[in-house]
Design a protein around this motif. Structure first.
Motif, mmCIF file in Angstrom:
data_model
loop_
_atom_site.group_PDB
_atom_site.id
_atom_site.type_symbol
_atom_site.label_atom_id
_atom_site.label_comp_id
_atom_site.label_asym_id
_atom_site.label_seq_id
_atom_site.Cartn_x
_atom_site.Cartn_y
_atom_site.Cartn_z
ATOM 1 N N SER A 157 2.017 -0.536 -13.632
ATOM 2 C CA SER A 157 2.705 -0.999 -14.835
ATOM 3 C C SER A 157 4.146 -0.517 -14.734
ATOM 4 O O SER A 157 4.437 0.382 -13.934
ATOM 5 C CB SER A 157 2.023 -0.455 -16.100
ATOM 6 O OG SER A 157 2.020 0.953 -16.057
ATOM 7 N N LEU A 160 2.418 1.697 -3.424
ATOM 8 C CA LEU A 160 1.397 2.184 -4.359
ATOM 9 C C LEU A 160 1.153 3.677 -4.138
ATOM 10 O O LEU A 160 1.042 4.447 -5.101
ATOM 11 C CB LEU A 160 0.109 1.389 -4.122
ATOM 12 C CG LEU A 160 -0.898 1.306 -5.255
ATOM 13 C CD1 LEU A 160 -0.319 0.594 -6.466
ATOM 14 C CD2 LEU A 160 -2.160 0.572 -4.788
ATOM 15 N N SER A 161 1.093 4.093 -2.877
ATOM 16 C CA SER A 161 0.839 5.516 -2.604
ATOM 17 C C SER A 161 2.052 6.371 -2.977
ATOM 18 O O SER A 161 1.889 7.525 -3.402
ATOM 19 C CB SER A 161 0.435 5.741 -1.146
ATOM 20 O OG SER A 161 1.537 5.726 -0.273
ATOM 21 N N LEU A 162 3.260 5.817 -2.847
ATOM 22 C CA LEU A 162 4.455 6.563 -3.280
ATOM 23 C C LEU A 162 4.417 6.807 -4.783
ATOM 24 O O LEU A 162 4.695 7.912 -5.255
ATOM 25 C CB LEU A 162 5.725 5.788 -2.910
ATOM 26 C CG LEU A 162 6.266 5.984 -1.502
ATOM 27 C CD1 LEU A 162 7.395 4.988 -1.217
ATOM 28 C CD2 LEU A 162 6.776 7.409 -1.307
ATOM 29 N N ARG A 192 4.181 3.005 -12.832
ATOM 30 C CA ARG A 192 3.064 3.927 -13.045
ATOM 31 C C ARG A 192 1.798 3.311 -12.445
ATOM 32 O O ARG A 192 1.569 2.110 -12.545
ATOM 33 C CB ARG A 192 2.884 4.130 -14.555
ATOM 34 C CG ARG A 192 1.672 4.949 -14.935
ATOM 35 C CD ARG A 192 1.637 5.249 -16.411
ATOM 36 N NE ARG A 192 2.472 6.403 -16.736
ATOM 37 C CZ ARG A 192 2.108 7.669 -16.524
ATOM 38 N NH1 ARG A 192 0.933 7.958 -16.007
ATOM 39 N NH2 ARG A 192 2.911 8.644 -16.840
ATOM 40 N N ILE A 193 0.986 4.167 -11.824
ATOM 41 C CA ILE A 193 -0.271 3.710 -11.228
ATOM 42 C C ILE A 193 -1.276 3.408 -12.346
ATOM 43 O O ILE A 193 -1.307 4.098 -13.354
ATOM 44 C CB ILE A 193 -0.817 4.803 -10.260
ATOM 45 C CG1 ILE A 193 -1.862 4.252 -9.317
ATOM 46 C CG2 ILE A 193 -1.348 6.013 -10.990
ATOM 47 C CD1 ILE A 193 -1.271 3.609 -8.106
ATOM 48 N N GLU A 194 -2.040 2.333 -12.185
ATOM 49 C CA GLU A 194 -3.055 1.965 -13.176
ATOM 50 C C GLU A 194 -4.450 2.330 -12.659
ATOM 51 O O GLU A 194 -5.144 1.512 -12.039
ATOM 52 C CB GLU A 194 -2.955 0.472 -13.498
ATOM 53 C CG GLU A 194 -1.760 0.119 -14.349
ATOM 54 C CD GLU A 194 -1.809 0.725 -15.761
ATOM 55 O OE1 GLU A 194 -2.909 0.769 -16.352
ATOM 56 O OE2 GLU A 194 -0.757 1.161 -16.251
ATOM 57 N N SER A 195 -4.845 3.568 -12.920
ATOM 58 C CA SER A 195 -6.137 4.065 -12.412
ATOM 59 C C SER A 195 -7.295 3.181 -12.831
ATOM 60 O O SER A 195 -8.246 2.986 -12.069
ATOM 61 C CB SER A 195 -6.417 5.463 -12.956
ATOM 62 O OG SER A 195 -5.269 6.231 -13.015
ATOM 63 N N GLN A 196 -7.229 2.654 -14.061
ATOM 64 C CA GLN A 196 -8.348 1.847 -14.571
ATOM 65 C C GLN A 196 -8.578 0.595 -13.745
ATOM 66 O O GLN A 196 -9.684 0.080 -13.686
ATOM 67 C CB GLN A 196 -8.119 1.414 -16.026
ATOM 68 C CG GLN A 196 -7.967 2.563 -17.019
ATOM 69 C CD GLN A 196 -6.511 2.913 -17.264
ATOM 70 O OE1 GLN A 196 -5.675 2.826 -16.349
ATOM 71 N NE2 GLN A 196 -6.204 3.320 -18.474
ATOM 72 N N LEU A 226 -7.852 0.431 -10.477
ATOM 73 C CA LEU A 226 -8.296 0.836 -9.138
ATOM 74 C C LEU A 226 -9.742 1.326 -9.140
ATOM 75 O O LEU A 226 -10.451 1.197 -8.144
ATOM 76 C CB LEU A 226 -7.381 1.942 -8.597
ATOM 77 C CG LEU A 226 -5.942 1.515 -8.295
ATOM 78 C CD1 LEU A 226 -5.065 2.725 -8.028
ATOM 79 C CD2 LEU A 226 -5.889 0.568 -7.098
ATOM 80 N N GLY A 272 2.671 13.013 -11.940
ATOM 81 C CA GLY A 272 2.235 12.240 -13.102
ATOM 82 C C GLY A 272 1.887 10.800 -12.783
ATOM 83 O O GLY A 272 1.634 10.004 -13.691
ATOM 84 N N GLY A 273 1.845 10.445 -11.501
ATOM 85 C CA GLY A 273 1.483 9.077 -11.121
ATOM 86 C C GLY A 273 2.532 8.062 -11.543
ATOM 87 O O GLY A 273 2.215 6.885 -11.780
ATOM 88 N N ALA A 296 1.694 6.682 -6.748
ATOM 89 C CA ALA A 296 0.518 7.491 -7.098
ATOM 90 C C ALA A 296 0.715 8.960 -6.775
ATOM 91 O O ALA A 296 0.219 9.832 -7.497
ATOM 92 C CB ALA A 296 -0.714 6.954 -6.365
ATOM 93 N N SER A 297 1.430 9.247 -5.679
ATOM 94 C CA SER A 297 1.561 10.642 -5.270
ATOM 95 C C SER A 297 2.749 11.338 -5.939
ATOM 96 O O SER A 297 2.927 12.547 -5.783
ATOM 97 C CB SER A 297 1.677 10.744 -3.740
ATOM 98 O OG SER A 297 2.801 10.023 -3.271
ATOM 99 N N LEU A 323 0.837 -1.214 0.000
ATOM 100 C CA LEU A 323 0.000 0.000 0.000
ATOM 101 C C LEU A 323 0.865 1.255 0.000
ATOM 102 O O LEU A 323 0.561 2.223 -0.696
ATOM 103 C CB LEU A 323 -0.901 0.017 1.240
ATOM 104 C CG LEU A 323 -2.205 -0.763 1.170
ATOM 105 C CD1 LEU A 323 -2.994 -0.567 2.460
ATOM 106 C CD2 LEU A 323 -3.051 -0.327 -0.025
#
Lengths: 125, 125
Positions: A91, A50-52, A102-106, A108, A58-59, A54-55, A47
């Protein structure tokens, strides 16, 4: 070409069609897929990683930015990043010497929607 | 007394103050608490039980309504309900011969907010 909206393709996965828990009982198929994603989120280190990512601007974050703040070996960090990647929540891409995550918003979005219970549910007591 | 809003009390738990992953890195304390909640959600049977309770009228269901559709023993169903209750995602109340389970929106809200990543994150590629 315009940028795609933040939503997944219904044909790609049953979880793409997920709506709030309050709407209707989950199918067994959707539950299996969603549970696997929640399992990837069920570790505090994952977690935080992931937050590192995401924040970051540019995610996206270089793997070189992700070890600081953890009292863990690089192989352990890499293992957790792999679990998040295999669950489709991150990804990765190699550029030069470094791997960028890179965070995968789709991936989440359906999880967030599932847990978004209307206020009336709590107020109805 | 007016009904409370659907939000948790900040003093009750670090996860009450959780905002989207994109805002700032999670603290170690919040990550531990949130990971425990996601662990409770990481089983397909528990997700289906949660959705059965949530989609029942008023976000509440009798335990007698929750076994149908599962090829599992009553003790197994009870175990999963206990895990959800101990994670604070369900509450229970005995009325006469039956136990009734209710969805705890306040516990789900911070999890939903955490995973609610703005569209710009995906569009920025």
């Amino acid at each position: 070409m315009s940028k795609p909206p933040v939503s997944c393709q219904p044909q790609a996965s049953p979880s793409c069609e997920v709506i709030a828990l309050t709407r209707e009982p989950l199918s067994a198929e959707s539950a299996i897929e969603l549970a696997a994603a929640f399992k990837a989120l069920s570790d505090p280190v994952r977690l935080r990683l992931l937050s590192l990512v995401a924040s970051h601007s540019g995610g996206e974050a270089c793997v070189c930015d992700l070890s600081a703040g953890f009292d863990l070996s690089q192989p352990t960090i890499s293992h957790h990043l792999k679990v998040l990647r295999e669950a489709g929540l991150l990804s990765s891409e190699r550029r030069g010497s470094w791997v960028y995550y890179r965070i995968e918003s789709q991936a989440l979005a359906p999880l967030s929607r599932l847990l978004d219970i209307p206020a009336i549910q709590a107020g109805a007591r």
